[in-house]
Motif scaffolding. Structure first.
Motif: not given
Length: 120
Positions: A81-89
């Motif tokens: 459903c989604w791919t986790p992405i670090s907010i810093e990126k």
């Protein structure tokens, strides 16, 4: 009898409605009453549950809440459903486009099952 609760604080929230609006309110209350009592065809009625933001729900439901949250999130990840992405990126423009979501925990009517609901 219907399951409606309304809390009036002061006179600032008072409003008036005409006959047409009163008819709509009456129909909504009637539909809720039919739903709560099993409806016209004996189908399941309306259910009102208490939902808690994730932090409060985890305090209330403890391990059951944690298990429900992990189970739901695991399903979402497995179904891509989604791919986790670090907010810093994320760039600032991407951060603005990100969708805020609320994670809510609730106990089902069986008194045992805890469910996680994600609302945007």
């Amino acid at each position: 009898m219907h399951n409606l609760a309304f809390q009036q604080v002061g006179n600032t929230n008072k409003g008036e409605y005409d006959a047409d609006e009163a008819l709509v309110v009456a129909r909504v209350i009637q539909q809720m009453r039919e739903g709560v009592n099993g409806g016209i065809n004996g189908q399941d009625g309306v259910s009102f549950i208490q939902q808690y933001y994730l932090n409060k729900g985890l305090k209330i439901f403890k391990e059951r809440g944690k298990d429900a949250a992990m189970k739901e999130l695991d399903q979402l990840i497995k179904r891509s459903c989604w791919t986790p992405i670090s907010i810093e990126k994320l760039r600032p423009t991407e951060r603005k486009k990100a969708i805020d979501a609320m994670m809510l925990l609730a106990e089902k009517n069986d008194g045992v099952t805890i469910t996680l609901c994600i609302q945007r």
